[in-house]
Design a protein around this motif. Structure first.
Motif, short mmCIF file in Angstrom:
data_model
loop_
_atom_site.label_atom_id
_atom_site.label_comp_id
_atom_site.label_asym_id
_atom_site.label_seq_id
_atom_site.Cartn_x
_atom_site.Cartn_y
_atom_site.Cartn_z
N SER A 1 -0.29 106.11 42.96
CA SER A 1 0.68 105.49 42.07
C SER A 1 0.04 104.99 40.77
O SER A 1 0.59 105.16 39.69
CB SER A 1 1.35 104.32 42.79
N ALA B 1 10.44 101.35 39.49
CA ALA B 1 9.92 101.68 40.82
C ALA B 1 9.18 100.49 41.39
O ALA B 1 8.71 99.61 40.66
CB ALA B 1 8.97 102.87 40.73
N TYR C 1 6.61 99.64 45.19
CA TYR C 1 5.96 100.22 46.37
C TYR C 1 5.63 99.08 47.33
O TYR C 1 5.36 97.96 46.90
CB TYR C 1 4.65 100.92 45.98
N MET D 1 13.98 102.60 42.61
CA MET D 1 13.26 103.43 43.59
C MET D 1 12.20 102.59 44.30
O MET D 1 11.57 101.74 43.67
CB MET D 1 12.55 104.60 42.88
N GLY E 1 8.86 103.15 46.95
CA GLY E 1 7.95 103.95 47.77
C GLY E 1 7.49 103.08 48.92
O GLY E 1 6.78 102.10 48.69
N ASN F 1 4.05 104.78 50.68
CA ASN F 1 4.01 106.03 49.93
C ASN F 1 3.88 105.70 48.44
O ASN F 1 4.66 104.91 47.93
CB ASN F 1 5.33 106.77 50.23
N VAL G 1 7.08 108.55 44.20
CA VAL G 1 8.53 108.52 44.39
C VAL G 1 9.24 109.67 43.68
O VAL G 1 10.44 109.84 43.81
CB VAL G 1 9.14 107.18 43.90
N SER G 2 8.48 110.48 42.91
CA SER G 2 9.15 111.49 42.08
C SER G 2 9.28 112.82 42.81
O SER G 2 8.28 113.35 43.28
CB SER G 2 8.35 111.74 40.80
N PHE H 1 16.23 109.81 40.37
CA PHE H 1 15.15 109.09 39.68
C PHE H 1 15.79 108.25 38.60
O PHE H 1 16.53 108.75 37.76
CB PHE H 1 14.18 110.11 39.06
#
Ligand code: NAP
Length: 486
Positions: A282, A417, A419, A439, A441, A444, A447-448, A454
């Motif tokens: 990331s 985003a 995470y 979004m 993650g 993970n 995310v794309s 998106f």
């Protein structure tokens, strides 16, 4: 002119120019595109302004009359033909992108694949623009059809010179819209090559134009011309707000993919290796220059020291250098201003009590290279807590409780985003639901994907790209209320 790029099979990609109505056009002047890894000039491209943008929109309007009427199957076939050419020229597009943008070649080739995935996805979606039948009354039938919005204006940034384009242009063309795109002045060569391949694939002149040059002049035409009914932008929040305001006078449909300030949360119960690898994926992709890069790394007290040690070990082993010379993990920053911002964030963090674990200075590979950096003791008073660093700097904040972590994570006007790393399924749900972003993650760092929506909330944007929803941004609903005599 010094050429800093290995020979291309398509050497014309290096001499590409803006493309309007199927023809390469000139402006009143030109400017140089430089390789950020070496500072050397790659090409001279035409600098366009308002006059050429008017021409482009006129050609979009003419082309729209025919393009919207083409059967969806035919638009899908043409998009598939474009996809085939992008795949055929994958290597050249990757080399071109590394040369003008700086990302390592392996990442550039990955971006060509990612960009191609949007063309494929929306070629498939072109045939699935379904309508709706709504129960009416005895003498009424209600049908909803979906039609292309019309001519679309698009502006994209330099950090993903191919994918940010196909993520807009492929759904627009699939829907039956025509587009004038302005890529960043820093990375137009990839855009010119993509437009040229679209033309070679048989997509008619005027359906996909690319202009480039004076950004405010071009932007003001794209956001005010009455024939442009849709405007789509990817870039910073500040410019996105300005362009949204400009669109208000003609009330265009607007979608905005704007800046982020992603938090990445590591809880005591996380899998350490997974958390470190997710953070690398990331934070350090594209040398930290992505909108979904982890900008603030929040780590719980019990795992903090082991996480920092493992992250610093991975980061200090990166190979930094020119992405065209051997296998590299990290390239240069895009401009001197970008370098200065990164350096400024690190200096400010140190002044506010942060400590450097690895990195922290200019890298010996060149003027625009910054050492991959891990710093600890990050706190909300630092500039990096509030602004996107957009560089290879991983600041680690320490927290104790889940509630504290969520409050810190959400203490920003950005919401693109986030995470989180935890092996507790209940916590995973609570945190995913509690994070104020478009979004998440979870365990993970990526995310794309073309298959998932998106986009951001708060000041990170409006609308979604990719997925089955991405085409909706280029479609209007029309309700047909039909009277029926019995
Ligand atoms: P930027 O300065 O906002 O530029 C983006 C685009 O807008 C470029 O094409 C730029 O042209 C153009 N532009 C700048 N000022 C303009 C004006 N007054 N009128 C019309 N156009 C104008 O952003 P950037 O530095 O290139 O890109 C980085 C930003 O994009 C970051 O904030 C990042 O988070 C965001 N981003 C968001 C996403 C997402 O999907 N949410 C994806 C990628 C990047 P010139 O370059 O020619 O000046």
């Amino acid at each position: 002119m010094a050429v800093t790029i290995p020979p291309l099979e398509r050497s014309d990609f290096l001499t590409g120019q803006p493309l309007v109505d199927g023809t390469e056009i000139c402006g009143d002047s030109t400017y140089a595109i430089t390789n950020p890894a070496t500072g050397e000039a790659l090409a001279n491209v035409a600098k366009l302004g308002a006059a050429q943008t008017y021409r482009a929109i006129e050609s979009n309007s003419r082309a729209f009359i025919d393009w919207r009427k083409r059967h969806a199957q035919e638009r899908a076939r043409l998009l598939h033909d474009w996809l085939a050419l992008v795949r055929l020229h994958r290597q050249d597009l990757g080399l071109l992108m590394t040369a003008e943008q700086g990302k390592p070649l392996a990442e550039a080739l990955g971006e060509v694949d990612y960009a191609a995935s949007f063309i494929q996805w929306f070629a498939e979606e072109a045939r699935r623009v379904y309508g709706e039948v709504i129960p009416g009354s005895a003498d009424r039938r209600i049908i909803v059809i979906r039609q292309p919005v019309g001519v679309a204006g698009a502006i994209t940034p330099w950090n993903f010179p191919a994918a940010m384009i196909t993520r807009k242009v492929a759904p627009a063309l699939a829907a039956g819209c025509t587009v004038t795109l302005k890529p960043s002045e820093l990375t137009p060569l990839t855009a010119f090559a993509l437009a040229k391949l679209a033309l070679e694939a048989g997509i008619p002149p005027g359906v996909f134009n690319v202009v480039c040059g004076d950004a405010p002049a071009i932007g003001s035409v794209l956001t005010s011309h009455p024939d442009v009914t849709k405007f789509t932008f990817t870039g910073s929040t500040a410019v996105g707000k300005l362009l949204t305001a400009q669109c208000a006078t003609t009330l265009k449909r607007v979608s905005m993919e704007l800046g982020g300030n992603a938090p990445l949360l590591v809880f005591d119960d996380a899998d350490l290796d997974q958390a470190v690898e997710g953070t690398i994926a990331s934070k350090f992709r594209n040398t930290g220059q992505t909108c979904v890069c982890a900008n603030r790394i929040l780590v719980q007290g019990g795992i903090h020291d082991r996480f920092v040690e493992a992250l610093a070990a991975r980061v200090s082993a990166f190979t930094v250098g020119n992405g065209l010379e051997g296998a590299t993990d990290q390239g240069p920053l895009i401009t001197r201003a970008a370098f200065d911002k990164v350096q400024g964030h690190v200096a400010d963090a140190i002044a506010q009590g942060g400590g450097i674990v690895t990195g922290g200075k200019r890298h010996g590979a060149g003027e625009l290279f910054f050492q991959p950096t891990v710093l600890t003791g990050a706190n909300p008073a630092m500039r990096l807590a509030d602004e996107e660093t957009f560089g290879p700097v991983a600041p680690v904040f320490r927290f104790d409780t889940e509630a504290e972590a969520l409050a810190l994570a959400n203490a920003t006007r950005s919401g693109l985003a986030a995470y989180a790393f935890t092996r507790d399924i209940d916590r995973a749900w609570r945190v995913a639901e509690g994070l104020e972003t478009g979004m998440v993650g979870m365990n993970n760092g990526i995310v794309s994907t073309e298959t998932a929506p998106f986009g951001g909330i708060k000041e990170s944007g409006l609308g979604r790209e990719g997925s089955r929803h991405g085409i909706d941004e280029f479609l209007e609903m029309k309700t047909i209320n039909l009277g029926v005599r019995s």
